[in-house]
Design a protein around this motif. Sequence first.
Motif, PDB file in Angstrom:
ATOM      1  N   SER A 163       0.800  -1.224   0.000  1.00  0.00           N
ATOM      2  CA  SER A 163       0.000   0.000   0.000  1.00  0.00           C
ATOM      3  C   SER A 163       0.831   1.271   0.000  1.00  0.00           C
ATOM      4  CB  SER A 163      -0.941   0.013   1.211  1.00  0.00           C
ATOM      5  OG  SER A 163      -0.218   0.263   2.421  1.00  0.00           O
ATOM      6  N   ILE A 164       2.070   1.215   0.504  1.00  0.00           N
ATOM      7  CA  ILE A 164       2.864   2.440   0.604  1.00  0.00           C
ATOM      8  C   ILE A 164       3.865   2.594  -0.542  1.00  0.00           C
ATOM      9  CG2 ILE A 164       2.628   2.562   3.104  1.00  0.00           C
ATOM     10  CD1 ILE A 164       5.492   1.537   3.334  1.00  0.00           C
ATOM     11  N   ILE A 165       3.876   1.651  -1.498  1.00  0.00           N
ATOM     12  CA  ILE A 165       4.797   1.774  -2.639  1.00  0.00           C
ATOM     13  C   ILE A 165       4.562   3.072  -3.417  1.00  0.00           C
ATOM     14  CG2 ILE A 165       5.384   0.793  -4.886  1.00  0.00           C
ATOM     15  CD1 ILE A 165       5.161  -1.973  -3.651  1.00  0.00           C
ATOM     16  N   PRO A 166       3.300   3.483  -3.695  1.00  0.00           N
ATOM     17  CA  PRO A 166       3.118   4.725  -4.449  1.00  0.00           C
ATOM     18  C   PRO A 166       3.639   5.970  -3.734  1.00  0.00           C
ATOM     19  CG  PRO A 166       1.127   3.397  -4.525  1.00  0.00           C
ATOM     20  CD  PRO A 166       2.018   2.789  -3.485  1.00  0.00           C
ATOM     21  N   SER A 167       3.559   6.001  -2.392  1.00  0.00           N
ATOM     22  CA  SER A 167       3.993   7.182  -1.623  1.00  0.00           C
ATOM     23  C   SER A 167       4.717   6.744  -0.356  1.00  0.00           C
ATOM     24  CB  SER A 167       2.783   8.055  -1.275  1.00  0.00           C
ATOM     25  OG  SER A 167       2.118   8.499  -2.421  1.00  0.00           O
ATOM     26  N   PRO A 168       5.937   6.217  -0.490  1.00  0.00           N
ATOM     27  CA  PRO A 168       6.629   5.671   0.691  1.00  0.00           C
ATOM     28  C   PRO A 168       6.985   6.722   1.731  1.00  0.00           C
ATOM     29  CG  PRO A 168       8.096   5.742  -1.219  1.00  0.00           C
ATOM     30  CD  PRO A 168       6.725   6.038  -1.712  1.00  0.00           C
ATOM     31  N   LYS A 169       7.123   7.983   1.344  1.00  0.00           N
ATOM     32  CA  LYS A 169       7.482   9.012   2.317  1.00  0.00           C
ATOM     33  C   LYS A 169       6.309   9.381   3.225  1.00  0.00           C
ATOM     34  CE  LYS A 169      11.070  11.091  -0.592  1.00  0.00           C
ATOM     35  NZ  LYS A 169      12.087  10.251   0.036  1.00  0.00           N
ATOM     36  N   ARG A 170       5.114   8.916   2.862  1.00  0.00           N
ATOM     37  CA  ARG A 170       3.934   9.209   3.680  1.00  0.00           C
ATOM     38  C   ARG A 170       3.564   8.018   4.561  1.00  0.00           C
ATOM     39  NH1 ARG A 170      -0.730  11.094  -0.140  1.00  0.00           N
ATOM     40  NH2 ARG A 170      -1.735  11.321   1.894  1.00  0.00           N
ATOM     41  N   PHE A 171       4.539   7.171   4.885  1.00  0.00           N
ATOM     42  CA  PHE A 171       4.252   5.946   5.630  1.00  0.00           C
ATOM     43  C   PHE A 171       3.606   6.230   6.976  1.00  0.00           C
ATOM     44  CE2 PHE A 171       8.272   7.316   7.241  1.00  0.00           C
ATOM     45  CZ  PHE A 171       8.364   6.851   8.545  1.00  0.00           C
ATOM     46  N   ARG A 172       3.966   7.345   7.608  1.00  0.00           N
ATOM     47  CA  ARG A 172       3.414   7.657   8.935  1.00  0.00           C
ATOM     48  C   ARG A 172       1.896   7.866   8.884  1.00  0.00           C
ATOM     49  NH1 ARG A 172       8.111  11.019   9.661  1.00  0.00           N
ATOM     50  NH2 ARG A 172       9.425  10.335  11.391  1.00  0.00           N
ATOM     51  N   SER A 173       1.394   8.383   7.767  1.00  0.00           N
ATOM     52  CA  SER A 173      -0.035   8.698   7.682  1.00  0.00           C
ATOM     53  C   SER A 173      -0.907   7.454   7.748  1.00  0.00           C
ATOM     54  CB  SER A 173      -0.337   9.464   6.390  1.00  0.00           C
ATOM     55  OG  SER A 173      -0.103   8.653   5.255  1.00  0.00           O
ATOM     56  N   SER A 174      -0.310   6.254   7.609  1.00  0.00           N
ATOM     57  CA  SER A 174      -1.088   5.017   7.665  1.00  0.00           C
ATOM     58  C   SER A 174      -1.433   4.602   9.090  1.00  0.00           C
ATOM     59  CB  SER A 174      -0.302   3.877   6.995  1.00  0.00           C
ATOM     60  OG  SER A 174      -0.045   4.162   5.647  1.00  0.00           O
ATOM     61  N   PHE A 175      -0.792   5.229  10.089  1.00  0.00           N
ATOM     62  CA  PHE A 175      -0.941   4.783  11.489  1.00  0.00           C
ATOM     63  C   PHE A 175      -1.427   5.920  12.372  1.00  0.00           C
ATOM     64  CE2 PHE A 175       2.369   2.265   9.502  1.00  0.00           C
ATOM     65  CZ  PHE A 175       2.035   0.954   9.859  1.00  0.00           C
ATOM     66  N   ASP A 176      -2.086   5.511  13.483  1.00  0.00           N
ATOM     67  CA  ASP A 176      -2.382   6.500  14.518  1.00  0.00           C
ATOM     68  C   ASP A 176      -1.223   6.528  15.498  1.00  0.00           C
ATOM     69  OD1 ASP A 176      -2.625   4.314  16.236  1.00  0.00           O
ATOM     70  OD2 ASP A 176      -4.826   4.341  16.222  1.00  0.00           O
ATOM     71  N   SER A 177      -1.330   7.304  16.513  1.00  0.00           N
ATOM     72  CA  SER A 177      -0.208   7.481  17.441  1.00  0.00           C
ATOM     73  C   SER A 177       0.054   6.250  18.301  1.00  0.00           C
ATOM     74  CB  SER A 177      -0.468   8.685  18.340  1.00  0.00           C
ATOM     75  OG  SER A 177      -1.665   8.512  19.075  1.00  0.00           O
ATOM     76  N   TYR A 178      -0.877   5.280  18.265  1.00  0.00           N
ATOM     77  CA  TYR A 178      -0.672   4.041  19.004  1.00  0.00           C
ATOM     78  C   TYR A 178      -0.048   2.942  18.135  1.00  0.00           C
ATOM     79  CZ  TYR A 178      -3.619   6.120  22.594  1.00  0.00           C
ATOM     80  OH  TYR A 178      -4.129   6.950  23.564  1.00  0.00           O
ATOM     81  N   GLY A 179       0.170   3.237  16.859  1.00  0.00           N
ATOM     82  CA  GLY A 179       0.741   2.244  15.963  1.00  0.00           C
ATOM     83  C   GLY A 179      -0.283   1.376  15.293  1.00  0.00           C
ATOM     84  N   ASN A 180      -1.552   1.758  15.340  1.00  0.00           N
ATOM     85  CA  ASN A 180      -2.608   0.992  14.677  1.00  0.00           C
ATOM     86  C   ASN A 180      -2.878   1.588  13.289  1.00  0.00           C
ATOM     87  OD1 ASN A 180      -3.161  -0.682  16.996  1.00  0.00           O
ATOM     88  ND2 ASN A 180      -4.150   1.120  17.908  1.00  0.00           N
ATOM     89  N   LEU A 181      -3.148   0.691  12.314  1.00  0.00           N
ATOM     90  CA  LEU A 181      -3.519   1.171  10.986  1.00  0.00           C
ATOM     91  C   LEU A 181      -4.817   1.962  11.067  1.00  0.00           C
ATOM     92  CD1 LEU A 181      -2.821  -1.826   8.583  1.00  0.00           C
ATOM     93  CD2 LEU A 181      -1.686   0.384   8.589  1.00  0.00           C
ATOM     94  N   ARG A 182      -4.869   3.045  10.338  1.00  0.00           N
ATOM     95  CA  ARG A 182      -6.058   3.878  10.344  1.00  0.00           C
ATOM     96  C   ARG A 182      -7.196   3.171   9.600  1.00  0.00           C
ATOM     97  NH1 ARG A 182      -5.073   8.572  12.587  1.00  0.00           N
ATOM     98  NH2 ARG A 182      -2.914   9.336  12.702  1.00  0.00           N
ATOM     99  N   SER A 183      -8.415   3.593   9.913  1.00  0.00           N
ATOM    100  CA  SER A 183      -9.602   2.899   9.416  1.00  0.00           C
ATOM    101  C   SER A 183      -9.699   2.912   7.897  1.00  0.00           C
ATOM    102  CB  SER A 183     -10.859   3.536  10.023  1.00  0.00           C
ATOM    103  OG  SER A 183     -10.924   4.923   9.700  1.00  0.00           O
ATOM    104  N   TRP A 184      -9.196   3.987   7.263  1.00  0.00           N
ATOM    105  CA  TRP A 184      -9.342   4.047   5.806  1.00  0.00           C
ATOM    106  C   TRP A 184      -8.510   2.993   5.091  1.00  0.00           C
ATOM    107  CZ3 TRP A 184      -4.670   5.071   3.621  1.00  0.00           C
ATOM    108  CH2 TRP A 184      -3.750   5.846   4.338  1.00  0.00           C
ATOM    109  N   LYS A 185      -7.548   2.392   5.789  1.00  0.00           N
ATOM    110  CA  LYS A 185      -6.742   1.335   5.173  1.00  0.00           C
ATOM    111  C   LYS A 185      -7.554   0.060   4.939  1.00  0.00           C
ATOM    112  CE  LYS A 185      -2.366   2.488   4.475  1.00  0.00           C
ATOM    113  NZ  LYS A 185      -1.655   2.273   3.208  1.00  0.00           N
ATOM    114  N   SER A 186      -8.667  -0.092   5.668  1.00  0.00           N
ATOM    115  CA  SER A 186      -9.449  -1.325   5.538  1.00  0.00           C
ATOM    116  C   SER A 186      -9.996  -1.479   4.121  1.00  0.00           C
ATOM    117  CB  SER A 186     -10.601  -1.324   6.550  1.00  0.00           C
ATOM    118  OG  SER A 186     -11.466  -0.214   6.335  1.00  0.00           O
ATOM    119  N   GLY A 187     -10.319  -0.368   3.452  1.00  0.00           N
ATOM    120  CA  GLY A 187     -10.802  -0.446   2.078  1.00  0.00           C
ATOM    121  C   GLY A 187      -9.747  -1.013   1.152  1.00  0.00           C
TER     122      GLY A 187
END
Length: 657
Positions: free
Chosen positions: A572-596
Motif C-alpha cells: 500500500s505504501i509503494i506509491p507514496s513511501p514518504k507518507r508511511f506515517r499517515s497510515s498509522f495512529d499514534s498508538y501504531g494501529n492502521l487507520r480505518s481508511w486502510k481497511s478499504g
Amino acid sequence: MKKRLLIGAGVLLGLFLLLIVSLFVFRSRLLNYTINRVVEKVESRYPVDFTIGEAGFTDLTSVVLSDITMVPHGQDTLFRTDSVHAKVGLGSLFRGRIVLRELKVANGYLTAIKDGGRDNFSFLLKSDETQPVDTTAKSSRNYGELLNRILETAFDNVPDQVDFSNLNVSYTSPNRIIDIRMPYLTIEDGDINSQVSIRTDSLINNMRVKGTIDARDYNIMASLYASDNQGIRLPYVKEKFDGVVAFDTLHLGITDKTFRRDKLTVKGSAMVNNLMLNHEKLADEDIYVKEGAVDYVVSLGQNLFVIDSLTQVRVNKAKANVYASYSNADSKIIDLKVKTEALPANDFFESLPTGLFETLEGIRAEGKLQYKMKFHVNLDSVERVVFDSDLDASKDFRIVQWGKANLEKLKGPFMHTMYEYGKPIRTFMVGPANPFYVPLNQISPYLRNAVLTAEDAGFYKHKGFHEEAFRQAIATNIKKKEFVRGGSTISMQLVKNVFLTRKKTVSRKVEEAVIVWLIENLQIVSKSRMFEIYLNIIEWGPDVYGAKDASRFYFGKQPSELNLAESIFLTSIIPSPKRFRSSFDSYGNLRSWKSGYYRLIGGIMARRGLISQAEYENLYPNVRLYGRARDLIVTAPDANYEDTTEFELETIDLLDF
C-alpha cells in the motif's frame, strides 16, 4: 476595297491616338478622383485624418505620392511615409481602385502606442457595426474561409516589383516594446530579398530573408537566416512558458491552395536547421535537432482542422507520415495517427534529438524498425479513448553497441544510486555482496503476489506495456487536465529507477518506453530477474530500500516471514513511501481508511486463487510494528491528533482488475 481598309485602319488609329491623348489629359483628374475616394472611404470608416500631400504622374503610368500620414483623432500619428512611387494599371483607375504593378516606398513608419487606457490603433481592430448581422449564419467561424480571403487578398495585391527602404514598425506600451526595422525589401522578377532586425523587449533577432513568390499560383518560399552568431530566438516563450526555442535557419513555403465546398486546403513545406528547445517539462537539458522538416497538407473548414496523412515529418534521418484532426461540430473529437516506413535501426537511433534521450545516446544497431500509433478521443466521453502504439523490429534487429547506459548490467550485480530532488542520496550494490539483497524465492509469496496484484497483475504476460492501463491513465489525465496517472508497469518502474531520473518529463517517459521495449523484446533478462531487482531497490520509507530492509524496518523480521496483512501494508505504501506515517495512529494501529485497501487487494488475490477464501475471511487490516518504524510512529498518548488523510483508489494501478 483596299482603299476602304486603309481608311478604316486610319480611323482606328486616330481613335486610338485620341484615347491616348485623352488618358494623358484626364489621367491626373482620374488619379485625384480615385485618391479622393480612397481618402473619403478611410475617413468615413475610421476616426482618422488621412492625408496625401501630393500626387502626380511622372510618365504615362508612373505615379508618385508624397507626405502620406494617418493620424487618429486626438492621438499620436499612426503611419507616415515620405514617398511612394508606383506604376498604376490604368484600367484599375476606371474601376475606382488602384492596382500597383511596381511599388517603391521610402522612409515608412508605423508607430502603435498604448498608454494606460488610450491607444492609437484599436479602432482598426473593431468590427464594422454598420454591417447587418447575419442571423442565419452558423455560430462558429469558418477559419478556412477567413484564411482563404487573407491569402487571396495578400497575393492579389503583391506588386510585380517592390523596392522598400527604411521601413519601421513599432509597438510601445507600459510593459511591452516591439521594434521592427527593415533597411530594405526588394521583390524583383519573383525574387525576395530583405534584411530585418526585430526587437521584442530585451530580445533582438537579426536576420536575412530570401525567397521567391509567384502571386498568380499562390506560391511563396521564404528562408530566414540568422545574420549573427546569436541565432533566431522566438520571443515570449521564456516569459509565457518558461522555455526557449531557437534556430539558425527556417524555410517556409506554400506551394498550392484550393478552396472548395467551404474548405481550404493548403500544401507546402517547412524546414529548420539547428533547432534548440528547452523546457523543464520536455527534458532536463537543452534539446538539439540538427535538421527537421515537414511536407504538409492542411485543411481548414467549418468546425474542422485536418493535417492530411500525406503530411510527412522528418527528424534528421527518421521520417513519419502524420495524420491529425480536430472537429468540434457536435463534440470535440481529436484523432492522431503516426506511421513510419521500416527504416534502418541505426537511422532511428541516430535521429533521436541530442539531449532528449541521454541514456540512448551513442547506441548502434542493425536491422530495421517501424513505428505505428493511433489515438482517438471524444472529449465528451474520454473513457472510450483509443490508444494503440507499436514498435516492430525485423528479425535481424540487434544492438551492436550500447549507449551511455548498458542495459545488460541487469544480468548481474551492479551499483545502484538513489536520487532525491536530482541529488544522489545513497549508493548500494544490487547483488549477493549486499547483506540486504534477497533472492526472489526468499521473499514471502504474500508480498510478491500483493505487489503484482496492486502494481502490475499482467507483468508475466505482457512485454513491458499494458495498453489498457495507458488508456485509463490518458482518460484520467484528460479529466483532471493535468498529469496525475502514468499507467506504469513494473517493467517501466524498474527502468525508471535503474536508468532514469524521476522527473516527469516527456523525454523521460518516451525514453522509458524505448528502454523497456529493448529489454523485453531482446529478452535481455528474464521476468523473474526483473521482478527480483525491482523488489530489492524500490523505496519503502526513510532511507529504506528493498524488501529485506523494509521487513526489518517495520516488522523486525526477514522478508520470507511476512504474513498476508504485513505484505498488503507494504504494498500500500509503494506509491507514496514518504507518507508511511499517515497510515498509522499514534498508538501504531492502521487507520480505518486502510481497511478499504485491504478488502480490495485481498479480494482480488482470493478471486485469482493467490490466497484461500479462509485467508481472505481471516484477513484483519492491522499490523504490529517493531524495529525502527515503531520508534518513529508510536507517540501515544496523542489525543490532539486528527486523521485528515483520505485514501484515493485511483492512485493505485490495478492492472487487469
